[in-house]
Design a protein around this motif. Structure first.
Motif, PDB file in Angstrom:
ATOM      1  N   UNK A  60       0.856  -1.190   0.000  1.00 10.84           N
ATOM      2  CA  UNK A  60       0.000   0.000   0.000  1.00 10.84           C
ATOM      3  C   UNK A  60       0.892   1.241   0.000  1.00 10.84           C
ATOM      4  N   UNK A  61       1.069   1.852  -1.164  1.00 12.61           N
ATOM      5  CA  UNK A  61       2.001   2.965  -1.301  1.00 12.61           C
ATOM      6  C   UNK A  61       1.647   4.129  -0.383  1.00 12.61           C
ATOM      7  N   UNK A  62       0.378   4.469  -0.292  1.00 15.01           N
ATOM      8  CA  UNK A  62      -0.031   5.598   0.545  1.00 15.01           C
ATOM      9  C   UNK A  62       0.224   5.301   2.016  1.00 15.01           C
ATOM     10  N   UNK A  63      -0.034   4.069   2.432  1.00 14.57           N
ATOM     11  CA  UNK A  63       0.178   3.696   3.831  1.00 14.57           C
ATOM     12  C   UNK A  63       1.659   3.713   4.180  1.00 14.57           C
ATOM     13  N   UNK A  64       2.509   3.256   3.264  1.00 12.88           N
ATOM     14  CA  UNK A  64       3.951   3.281   3.520  1.00 12.88           C
ATOM     15  C   UNK A  64       4.436   4.725   3.621  1.00 12.88           C
ATOM     16  N   UNK A  65       3.974   5.580   2.723  1.00 14.71           N
ATOM     17  CA  UNK A  65       4.371   6.990   2.768  1.00 14.71           C
ATOM     18  C   UNK A  65       3.950   7.631   4.083  1.00 14.71           C
ATOM     19  N   UNK A  66       2.739   7.323   4.544  1.00 16.14           N
ATOM     20  CA  UNK A  66       2.250   7.888   5.803  1.00 16.14           C
ATOM     21  C   UNK A  66       3.066   7.361   6.985  1.00 16.14           C
ATOM     22  N   UNK A  67       3.423   6.078   6.937  1.00 22.58           N
ATOM     23  CA  UNK A  67       4.214   5.482   8.017  1.00 22.58           C
ATOM     24  C   UNK A  67       5.601   6.114   8.091  1.00 22.58           C
ATOM     25  N   UNK A  68       6.231   6.306   6.934  1.00 23.63           N
ATOM     26  CA  UNK A  68       7.561   6.931   6.913  1.00 23.63           C
ATOM     27  C   UNK A  68       7.469   8.367   7.424  1.00 23.63           C
ATOM     28  N   UNK A  69       6.432   9.077   7.053  1.00 22.41           N
ATOM     29  CA  UNK A  69       6.268  10.449   7.519  1.00 22.41           C
ATOM     30  C   UNK A  69       6.076  10.484   9.033  1.00 22.41           C
ATOM     31  N   UNK A  71       7.265   8.258  11.174  1.00 20.87           N
ATOM     32  CA  UNK A  71       8.574   7.953  11.756  1.00 20.87           C
ATOM     33  C   UNK A  71       9.477   9.177  11.692  1.00 20.87           C
ATOM     34  N   UNK A  72       9.458   9.861  10.567  1.00 29.23           N
ATOM     35  CA  UNK A  72      10.256  11.087  10.423  1.00 29.23           C
ATOM     36  C   UNK A  72       9.850  12.117  11.480  1.00 29.23           C
ATOM     37  N   UNK A  73       8.546  12.261  11.700  1.00 27.61           N
ATOM     38  CA  UNK A  73       8.080  13.228  12.683  1.00 27.61           C
ATOM     39  C   UNK A  73       8.456  12.859  14.106  1.00 27.61           C
ATOM     40  N   UNK A  74       8.532  11.562  14.393  1.00 28.90           N
ATOM     41  CA  UNK A  74       8.837  11.100  15.752  1.00 28.90           C
ATOM     42  C   UNK A  74      10.340  10.977  16.006  1.00 28.90           C
ATOM     43  N   UNK A  75      11.084  10.455  15.026  1.00 27.43           N
ATOM     44  CA  UNK A  75      12.497  10.134  15.246  1.00 27.43           C
ATOM     45  C   UNK A  75      13.466  11.087  14.566  1.00 27.43           C
ATOM     46  N   UNK A  76      13.001  11.777  13.532  1.00 26.49           N
ATOM     47  CA  UNK A  76      13.873  12.690  12.809  1.00 26.49           C
ATOM     48  C   UNK A  76      14.095  12.254  11.379  1.00 26.49           C
ATOM     49  N   UNK A  77      14.905  13.001  10.612  1.00 26.11           N
ATOM     50  CA  UNK A  77      15.144  12.683   9.207  1.00 26.11           C
ATOM     51  C   UNK A  77      15.675  11.265   9.032  1.00 26.11           C
ATOM     52  N   UNK A  78      15.223  10.606   7.968  1.00 19.59           N
ATOM     53  CA  UNK A  78      15.601   9.212   7.718  1.00 19.59           C
ATOM     54  C   UNK A  78      16.921   9.179   6.948  1.00 19.59           C
ATOM     55  N   UNK A 119      11.216   7.604   1.035  1.00 18.43           N
ATOM     56  CA  UNK A 119      12.384   8.184   1.709  1.00 18.43           C
ATOM     57  C   UNK A 119      13.262   9.017   0.780  1.00 18.43           C
ATOM     58  N   UNK A 120      13.200   8.775  -0.529  1.00 14.49           N
ATOM     59  CA  UNK A 120      14.155   9.380  -1.454  1.00 14.49           C
ATOM     60  C   UNK A 120      14.093  10.902  -1.562  1.00 14.49           C
ATOM     61  N   UNK A 121      12.914  11.517  -1.659  1.00 16.15           N
ATOM     62  CA  UNK A 121      12.927  12.969  -1.853  1.00 16.15           C
ATOM     63  C   UNK A 121      13.732  13.713  -0.797  1.00 16.15           C
TER      64      UNK A 121
END
Length: 240
Positions: A60-69, A71-78, A119-121
């Motif tokens: 699920x591309x949208x779900x993965x994007x939301x999950x990465x976002x 994580x980024x918000x909680x832990x910092x830049x990936x 994560x790439x952008x």
């Protein structure tokens, strides 16, 4: 290392690992955590040992994007992403249904595509980052009864090498690890890969361990600054 060499992601950075709940994915989580990384885990199941675990279907591309976002918000830049999520099944080509064929590609190749695009952008904008995909020695050597699995894993190699060429000028490195049969729950107790007759064909006479594969992943992320589009092959000598 020369002053102009790309710098590896810093120890204590943030990594996202898909398929983090078991097997190779869990070993990668443990290895990176031991090296000081903060790890966000993606899996259908809760992922132990992660600083943040997100339940997500990697197809699920949208779900993965939301999950990465998240994580980024909680832990910092990936700083690094490791695509491990997958499944294994054996069947002769004549018995592989269209649904089974499509699912194999969607989980393995699609999961890598979805994680990479998420994560790439930010990596490209910062001019730093590392992506590592788990493929398989079957992608290189093939296997009787493994056509849909080998096809999906082979496609990962093509994707990795093409993406590596695309983003290397921005100091984002993309590589893969192609394990041989590994002692994880994906291999059933009666799997032919566990049979003594098969193990005797391997130069080191045993399956690999998830920790050994995780060590290769960590090396590519932390030290392999000259590796771009490379495929490491920890396969017990199955393919030399």
């Amino acid at each position: 290392m020369s002053p102009d060499s790309p710098q590896p992601p810093r120890a204590g950075g943030v990594a996202v690992v898909s398929g983090a709940a078991s097997g190779i994915g869990a070993a990668v989580v443990a290895m990176l955590a031991a090296h000081g990384w903060r790890v966000g885990g993606l899996d259908l199941l809760a992922s132990a040992g992660c600083d943040m675990s997100v339940a997500v279907d990697v197809t699920d591309a949208a779900a993965v994007a939301a999950a990465v976002e998240a994580i980024r918000g909680e832990l910092g830049p990936v700083d690094a992403a490791v695509s491990v999520a997958g499944h294994y099944a054996m069947a002769p080509v004549s018995d592989i249904t269209l649904e089974q064929w499509t699912r194999m590609l969607r989980v393995h190749l699609g999961g890598l595509r979805n994680l990479s695009r998420s994560v790439l952008p930010a990596m490209v904008d910062r001019g730093a980052g590392s992506i590592v995909a788990i493929t398989s020695e079957l992608a290189v050597g093939g296997g009787d009864g493994d056509a849909h699995y080998a096809a999906a894993k082979g496609a990962i190699i093509g994707f990795v090498r093409s993406l590596a060429a695309e983003v290397a000028p921005r100091d984002v490195r993309v590589n893969a690890v192609a394990p041989g049969p590994t002692d994880t729950p994906l291999l059933a107790p009666d799997s032919p890969w566990r049979a003594a007759e098969y193990l005797e064909t391997l130069p080191i006479r045993r399956l690999g361990s998830p920790e050994e594969v995780a060590r290769c992943v960590a090396w590519l992320i932390e030290e392999g600054t000259f590796c771009v589009g490379e495929i490491l092959n920890p396969n017990a000598g199955a393919v030399i």
